[in-house]
Design a protein around this motif. Structure first.
Motif, mmCIF file in Angstrom:
data_model
loop_
_atom_site.group_PDB
_atom_site.id
_atom_site.type_symbol
_atom_site.label_atom_id
_atom_site.label_comp_id
_atom_site.label_asym_id
_atom_site.label_seq_id
_atom_site.Cartn_x
_atom_site.Cartn_y
_atom_site.Cartn_z
ATOM 1 N N LEU A 76 0.591 -1.026 -0.190
ATOM 2 C CA LEU A 76 0.253 -0.151 -0.341
ATOM 3 C C LEU A 76 0.921 1.291 -0.134
ATOM 4 C CD1 LEU A 76 -3.232 1.489 -0.165
ATOM 5 C CD2 LEU A 76 -2.606 1.331 2.143
ATOM 6 N N LYS A 77 2.076 1.555 0.821
ATOM 7 C CA LYS A 77 2.391 2.505 1.058
ATOM 8 C C LYS A 77 3.426 2.922 -0.844
ATOM 9 C CE LYS A 77 6.839 1.346 1.862
ATOM 10 N NZ LYS A 77 8.673 1.189 2.449
ATOM 11 N N GLY A 80 0.160 4.069 -2.913
ATOM 12 C CA GLY A 80 0.380 5.821 -2.374
ATOM 13 C C GLY A 80 1.565 6.398 -3.151
ATOM 14 N N ALA A 81 3.059 5.749 -2.336
ATOM 15 C CA ALA A 81 3.639 6.590 -2.742
ATOM 16 C C ALA A 81 3.452 7.110 -4.747
ATOM 17 C CB ALA A 81 5.015 6.842 -2.822
ATOM 18 N N ALA A 82 3.508 5.900 -5.239
ATOM 19 C CA ALA A 82 3.615 6.454 -7.022
ATOM 20 C C ALA A 82 2.405 7.376 -7.435
ATOM 21 C CB ALA A 82 3.140 4.663 -7.269
ATOM 22 N N TYR A 83 1.343 6.929 -6.720
ATOM 23 C CA TYR A 83 0.272 8.142 -6.679
ATOM 24 C C TYR A 83 0.734 9.211 -6.480
ATOM 25 C CZ TYR A 83 -4.645 10.487 -7.223
ATOM 26 O OH TYR A 83 -5.734 11.045 -7.528
ATOM 27 N N LEU A 128 -4.700 5.643 -0.145
ATOM 28 C CA LEU A 128 -3.696 4.467 -0.905
ATOM 29 C C LEU A 128 -2.654 5.617 -0.057
ATOM 30 C CD1 LEU A 128 -3.785 5.210 -4.494
ATOM 31 C CD2 LEU A 128 -4.570 2.762 -2.938
ATOM 32 N N ASN A 129 -3.324 6.106 1.215
ATOM 33 C CA ASN A 129 -1.320 6.345 1.601
ATOM 34 C C ASN A 129 -1.583 5.654 3.693
ATOM 35 O OD1 ASN A 129 0.314 7.223 4.097
ATOM 36 N ND2 ASN A 129 -0.679 9.687 2.952
ATOM 37 N N PRO A 130 -1.109 4.252 3.664
ATOM 38 C CA PRO A 130 -0.823 4.201 5.113
ATOM 39 C C PRO A 130 -1.069 4.713 6.005
ATOM 40 C CG PRO A 130 0.857 3.210 3.971
ATOM 41 C CD PRO A 130 0.216 4.255 2.744
ATOM 42 N N LYS A 131 0.474 5.116 5.905
ATOM 43 C CA LYS A 131 0.147 6.553 7.317
ATOM 44 C C LYS A 131 -1.508 6.846 7.905
ATOM 45 C CE LYS A 131 3.849 9.124 7.204
ATOM 46 N NZ LYS A 131 4.667 10.334 6.191
ATOM 47 N N VAL A 132 -2.069 7.245 7.232
ATOM 48 C CA VAL A 132 -2.972 7.613 7.692
ATOM 49 C C VAL A 132 -4.157 6.582 8.637
ATOM 50 C CG1 VAL A 132 -5.770 8.628 6.794
ATOM 51 C CG2 VAL A 132 -3.684 9.403 5.711
ATOM 52 N N ALA A 133 -4.073 5.129 7.598
ATOM 53 C CA ALA A 133 -4.880 4.324 8.479
ATOM 54 C C ALA A 133 -4.000 3.826 10.033
ATOM 55 C CB ALA A 133 -4.637 2.687 7.689
ATOM 56 N N LEU A 134 -2.570 4.355 9.335
ATOM 57 C CA LEU A 134 -1.767 4.006 11.601
ATOM 58 C C LEU A 134 -2.646 5.372 12.610
ATOM 59 C CD1 LEU A 134 1.747 2.118 9.441
ATOM 60 C CD2 LEU A 134 -0.521 0.989 10.765
ATOM 61 N N PHE A 135 -2.356 6.477 11.941
ATOM 62 C CA PHE A 135 -3.123 7.243 12.228
ATOM 63 C C PHE A 135 -3.989 7.336 13.429
ATOM 64 C CE2 PHE A 135 -5.783 11.005 12.820
ATOM 65 C CZ PHE A 135 -4.973 11.412 13.285
ATOM 66 N N PHE A 136 -5.090 6.710 12.643
ATOM 67 C CA PHE A 136 -6.083 6.547 13.014
ATOM 68 C C PHE A 136 -6.031 5.672 14.461
ATOM 69 C CE2 PHE A 136 -8.439 9.037 9.630
ATOM 70 C CZ PHE A 136 -9.002 9.628 10.392
ATOM 71 N N LEU A 137 -5.413 4.623 13.863
ATOM 72 C CA LEU A 137 -5.324 3.241 14.642
ATOM 73 C C LEU A 137 -4.400 4.198 16.223
ATOM 74 C CD1 LEU A 137 -5.591 0.581 15.404
ATOM 75 C CD2 LEU A 137 -3.304 -0.091 14.405
ATOM 76 N N ALA A 138 -3.507 4.626 16.066
ATOM 77 C CA ALA A 138 -2.820 5.164 17.144
ATOM 78 C C ALA A 138 -3.270 5.991 17.561
ATOM 79 C CB ALA A 138 -1.551 5.798 16.307
#
Length: 216
Positions: A76-77, A80-83, A128-138
């Motif tokens: 996913l990283k 997202g980076a490619a996009y 497509l940004n996994p950092k957003v998903a991890l932000f919500f989780l944290a």
């Protein structure tokens, strides 16, 4: 749900986080500068829609998978980076118009296809940004009481509140950028603003590509 004090703290923290410049803010501002307030507002709504995907994914455990699975996070990283890189390169290679765009006219026209494309772009920028998903989780679980009967439901409710509270902030970015675009100095420098935005998208893409899985 947290008590009133913690809920207000959660809302305030959310507003501060949404005010922090990043790929989402850059996407809103770029579209508002180029095509007017309506385009910026639509970009913000697309980003908010993408956030809802992450909230519900986190509630069912997808974010936990991204946090623990190096393969899932990496796939996913890089997507997202490619996009983000693609957006940057597309803007960078775009030819400058022969005549400065009339931002007011573009905003009034509000072409449906263009607005749909802007909405979809904002949606994908976030999804497509996994950092957003991890932000919500944290971030969100910090405001869920340990003795909550239904933690998944509490997570979803807080995530919905966070996303709804982001709408006025995103709208503020869009309106401010559209107001700036109406000034002659900004309009004359629109070409260079596009190039600067393109470089920032490329930088965000490279930064995301080089991000390590937090679980390591």
């Amino acid at each position: 749900m947290p008590d009133a004090h913690h809920l207000l703290l959660f809302i305030a923290a959310g507003w501060l986080l949404n005010l922090t410049p990043g790929p989402d803010v850059l996407y809103i501002v770029t579209n508002a500068l180029r095509s007017g307030a309506r385009a910026g507002l639509v970009a913000g709504l697309g980003i908010t829609a993408g956030c809802f995907v992450h909230v519900f994914a986190a509630a069912i455990g997808v974010s936990a998978l991204l946090a623990t699975s190096a393969t899932a996070f990496t796939v996913l990283k890089y997507i997202g980076a490619a996009y983000l890189l693609w957006i940057g390169v597309k803007i960078l290679l775009a030819k400058a118009p022969a005549q400065e765009p009339d931002v007011a006219a573009l905003a009034a026209a509000g072409k449906p296809r263009e607005l749909k494309s802007i909405f979809a772009g904002g949606f994908l920028t976030n999804v497509l940004n996994p950092k957003v998903a991890l932000f919500f989780l944290a971030f969100v679980p910090q405001f869920i009481a340990p003795d909550a009967d239904n933690k998944a439901l509490a997570f979803v409710l807080l995530g919905v509140i966070f996303n709804l509270n982001s709408i006025p902030v995103n709208s503020g970015w869009a309106l401010a950028a559209a107001w700036m675009a109406r000034s002659g100095s900004v309009r004359r420098g629109m070409h260079w603003l596009d190039k600067a935005a393109a470089c920032m998208f490329i930088a965000f893409g490279l930064k995301l590509a080089l991000t390590d899985n937090p679980s390591r």
